[in-house]
Motif scaffolding. Sequence first.
Motif, PDB file in Angstrom:
ATOM      1  N   GLN A 190     -49.989 -28.115 -65.686  1.00 54.82           N
ATOM      2  CA  GLN A 190     -49.711 -29.190 -64.733  1.00 54.82           C
ATOM      3  C   GLN A 190     -50.091 -30.548 -65.314  1.00 54.82           C
ATOM      4  O   GLN A 190     -49.311 -31.506 -65.245  1.00 54.82           O
ATOM      5  CB  GLN A 190     -50.462 -28.963 -63.425  1.00 54.82           C
ATOM      6  CG  GLN A 190     -50.219 -30.077 -62.404  1.00 54.82           C
ATOM      7  CD  GLN A 190     -51.009 -29.884 -61.126  1.00 54.82           C
ATOM      8  OE1 GLN A 190     -51.708 -28.887 -60.965  1.00 54.82           O
ATOM      9  NE2 GLN A 190     -50.909 -30.832 -60.206  1.00 54.82           N
ATOM     10  N   GLU A 206     -41.575 -40.072 -60.470  1.00 51.20           N
ATOM     11  CA  GLU A 206     -41.412 -39.219 -59.297  1.00 51.20           C
ATOM     12  C   GLU A 206     -40.463 -38.078 -59.625  1.00 51.20           C
ATOM     13  O   GLU A 206     -39.552 -38.245 -60.437  1.00 51.20           O
ATOM     14  CB  GLU A 206     -40.877 -40.053 -58.125  1.00 51.20           C
ATOM     15  CG  GLU A 206     -41.886 -41.073 -57.621  1.00 51.20           C
ATOM     16  CD  GLU A 206     -41.389 -41.776 -56.367  1.00 51.20           C
ATOM     17  OE1 GLU A 206     -40.241 -41.492 -55.966  1.00 51.20           O
ATOM     18  OE2 GLU A 206     -42.138 -42.584 -55.813  1.00 51.20           O
ATOM     19  N   PRO A 207     -40.660 -36.890 -59.046  1.00 54.55           N
ATOM     20  CA  PRO A 207     -41.636 -36.546 -57.999  1.00 54.55           C
ATOM     21  C   PRO A 207     -42.984 -36.096 -58.528  1.00 54.55           C
ATOM     22  O   PRO A 207     -43.791 -35.586 -57.759  1.00 54.55           O
ATOM     23  CB  PRO A 207     -40.932 -35.395 -57.291  1.00 54.55           C
ATOM     24  CG  PRO A 207     -40.239 -34.675 -58.391  1.00 54.55           C
ATOM     25  CD  PRO A 207     -39.764 -35.759 -59.329  1.00 54.55           C
ATOM     26  N   LEU A 208     -43.245 -36.262 -59.832  1.00 57.98           N
ATOM     27  CA  LEU A 208     -44.485 -35.769 -60.420  1.00 57.98           C
ATOM     28  C   LEU A 208     -45.605 -36.780 -60.214  1.00 57.98           C
ATOM     29  O   LEU A 208     -46.186 -37.311 -61.164  1.00 57.98           O
ATOM     30  CB  LEU A 208     -44.276 -35.460 -61.902  1.00 57.98           C
ATOM     31  CG  LEU A 208     -43.168 -34.440 -62.205  1.00 57.98           C
ATOM     32  CD1 LEU A 208     -43.071 -34.185 -63.692  1.00 57.98           C
ATOM     33  CD2 LEU A 208     -43.407 -33.143 -61.445  1.00 57.98           C
ATOM     34  N   TYR A 213     -46.949 -34.311 -54.154  1.00 56.67           N
ATOM     35  CA  TYR A 213     -46.629 -33.091 -54.896  1.00 56.67           C
ATOM     36  C   TYR A 213     -47.790 -32.606 -55.754  1.00 56.67           C
ATOM     37  O   TYR A 213     -48.114 -31.419 -55.767  1.00 56.67           O
ATOM     38  CB  TYR A 213     -45.390 -33.329 -55.760  1.00 56.67           C
ATOM     39  CG  TYR A 213     -44.914 -32.101 -56.497  1.00 56.67           C
ATOM     40  CD1 TYR A 213     -44.529 -30.967 -55.794  1.00 56.67           C
ATOM     41  CD2 TYR A 213     -44.849 -32.080 -57.882  1.00 56.67           C
ATOM     42  CE1 TYR A 213     -44.090 -29.842 -56.465  1.00 56.67           C
ATOM     43  CE2 TYR A 213     -44.413 -30.956 -58.556  1.00 56.67           C
ATOM     44  CZ  TYR A 213     -44.031 -29.838 -57.846  1.00 56.67           C
ATOM     45  OH  TYR A 213     -43.606 -28.722 -58.508  1.00 56.67           O
ATOM     46  N   LEU A 217     -49.664 -29.065 -55.277  1.00 57.98           N
ATOM     47  CA  LEU A 217     -49.534 -28.102 -56.373  1.00 57.98           C
ATOM     48  C   LEU A 217     -50.903 -27.658 -56.868  1.00 57.98           C
ATOM     49  O   LEU A 217     -51.115 -26.466 -57.144  1.00 57.98           O
ATOM     50  CB  LEU A 217     -48.738 -28.735 -57.515  1.00 57.98           C
ATOM     51  CG  LEU A 217     -48.490 -27.847 -58.736  1.00 57.98           C
ATOM     52  CD1 LEU A 217     -47.760 -26.573 -58.351  1.00 57.98           C
ATOM     53  CD2 LEU A 217     -47.708 -28.616 -59.796  1.00 57.98           C
ATOM     54  N   ALA A 254     -44.931 -23.505 -57.107  1.00 54.91           N
ATOM     55  CA  ALA A 254     -44.551 -24.849 -57.553  1.00 54.91           C
ATOM     56  C   ALA A 254     -43.123 -25.179 -57.147  1.00 54.91           C
ATOM     57  O   ALA A 254     -42.826 -26.295 -56.688  1.00 54.91           O
ATOM     58  CB  ALA A 254     -44.715 -24.948 -59.074  1.00 54.91           C
ATOM     59  N   LEU A 255     -42.223 -24.221 -57.288  1.00 54.44           N
ATOM     60  CA  LEU A 255     -40.833 -24.446 -56.904  1.00 54.44           C
ATOM     61  C   LEU A 255     -40.706 -24.613 -55.395  1.00 54.44           C
ATOM     62  O   LEU A 255     -39.947 -25.465 -54.914  1.00 54.44           O
ATOM     63  CB  LEU A 255     -39.971 -23.285 -57.387  1.00 54.44           C
ATOM     64  CG  LEU A 255     -38.473 -23.358 -57.034  1.00 54.44           C
ATOM     65  CD1 LEU A 255     -37.847 -24.603 -57.640  1.00 54.44           C
ATOM     66  CD2 LEU A 255     -37.756 -22.102 -57.517  1.00 54.44           C
ATOM     67  N   ARG A 258     -41.802 -28.012 -54.394  1.00 54.28           N
ATOM     68  CA  ARG A 258     -40.801 -29.013 -54.810  1.00 54.28           C
ATOM     69  C   ARG A 258     -39.620 -29.034 -53.855  1.00 54.28           C
ATOM     70  O   ARG A 258     -39.157 -30.111 -53.449  1.00 54.28           O
ATOM     71  CB  ARG A 258     -40.326 -28.686 -56.234  1.00 54.28           C
ATOM     72  CG  ARG A 258     -39.227 -29.615 -56.746  1.00 54.28           C
ATOM     73  CD  ARG A 258     -39.751 -31.028 -56.910  1.00 54.28           C
ATOM     74  NE  ARG A 258     -38.678 -31.919 -57.280  1.00 54.28           N
ATOM     75  CZ  ARG A 258     -37.973 -32.652 -56.421  1.00 54.28           C
ATOM     76  NH1 ARG A 258     -38.239 -32.570 -55.120  1.00 54.28           N
ATOM     77  NH2 ARG A 258     -37.024 -33.451 -56.831  1.00 54.28           N
ATOM     78  N   LEU A 259     -39.132 -27.887 -53.462  1.00 55.97           N
ATOM     79  CA  LEU A 259     -38.005 -27.839 -52.535  1.00 55.97           C
ATOM     80  C   LEU A 259     -38.399 -28.350 -51.158  1.00 55.97           C
ATOM     81  O   LEU A 259     -37.598 -29.009 -50.478  1.00 55.97           O
ATOM     82  CB  LEU A 259     -37.473 -26.407 -52.434  1.00 55.97           C
ATOM     83  CG  LEU A 259     -36.860 -25.836 -53.720  1.00 55.97           C
ATOM     84  CD1 LEU A 259     -36.457 -24.385 -53.519  1.00 55.97           C
ATOM     85  CD2 LEU A 259     -35.668 -26.676 -54.164  1.00 55.97           C
ATOM     86  N   ARG A 262     -38.589 -32.209 -51.270  1.00 50.02           N
ATOM     87  CA  ARG A 262     -37.421 -32.956 -51.738  1.00 50.02           C
ATOM     88  C   ARG A 262     -36.888 -33.931 -50.700  1.00 50.02           C
ATOM     89  O   ARG A 262     -36.598 -35.089 -51.048  1.00 50.02           O
ATOM     90  CB  ARG A 262     -36.305 -31.982 -52.143  1.00 50.02           C
ATOM     91  CG  ARG A 262     -35.046 -32.686 -52.613  1.00 50.02           C
ATOM     92  CD  ARG A 262     -34.038 -31.694 -53.157  1.00 50.02           C
ATOM     93  NE  ARG A 262     -34.527 -31.059 -54.372  1.00 50.02           N
ATOM     94  CZ  ARG A 262     -33.849 -30.100 -55.007  1.00 50.02           C
ATOM     95  NH1 ARG A 262     -32.707 -29.662 -54.528  1.00 50.02           N
ATOM     96  NH2 ARG A 262     -34.343 -29.598 -56.114  1.00 50.02           N
TER      97      ARG A 262
END
Length: 269
Positions: A190, A206-208, A213, A217, A254-255, A258-259, A262
């Motif tokens: 990460q 973004e989005p990190l 997020y 995470l 993590a996925l 993220r979804l 979004r």
Amino acid sequence: MRSRATAPRETTAPPETTAPRAWAKARFTDGRSPGRARRTGVLLILLALASAAACWLTFARWLPSDGERYQDYRAAEPCSSDALSRGDTDCLSTWHLTVQKTENRTAGKESVHDATLTYRDSWRRTVHLDGSGPLLERLVPGDRVTATAWRGEIMVLGKDGVRQDTLEAPRDELQMNAAAGVLAGLLAAQCLVFGVVRLVRPLDHEPLTWEPYGRWLLFGLVGVSFAVGLSAVWTGLPWGTVPLAAVPLAACVALWFRLRLRPRLRPRG
């Protein structure tokens, strides 16, 4: 005589380049300067390297060392008279000790489960036991207990058939060691991704970002690692199953985050 009304003066419109320059200036002055983002990226990469080193030490040194110590303890046999005379500590020696005092309390996060033991008025030591029962809660000053020692440390106390391990006794709970190593590896991944993005795109990463997020995470990785480790301990699965289960599950978490985030991260307008 009436004064002549004056027509309002026309104002000239700003040149077309004014808006983009103002927008760019705002980006540099709103706390998101490229230099600051790149410095954060470098710190995250250094943190990733430290976490990766901790992960390597866990799987290359800590797990093998604790596993070997546990196997040696299980294979140890009672000491013979010759071994005792030579001072051999790789065998199991038995000692009859006297309880001088006990301390058994739990206050908030602090837990103390100690027994102070003596031998022939010339030896005194305090041992830390694994919890209050089944033996420590029964002991009172003056009781005689049987202590089993290995490699210079007291491993077990016993009295009238009731035995209790001390904190020095090796345990076959390497699953939690593996969980800690997996967590270190996931944190390294990460931090590395978040750091590299800040170096490559200092003003558009973004989005990190930490909010929301990165924070979600981080909590997700901690939860996954220790949930899998505890499940392996309770079910008796070998420690090798912890990384095999935790890494794919962490990727799914993590996925999923993220979804879920979004729609919030999508720009308006």
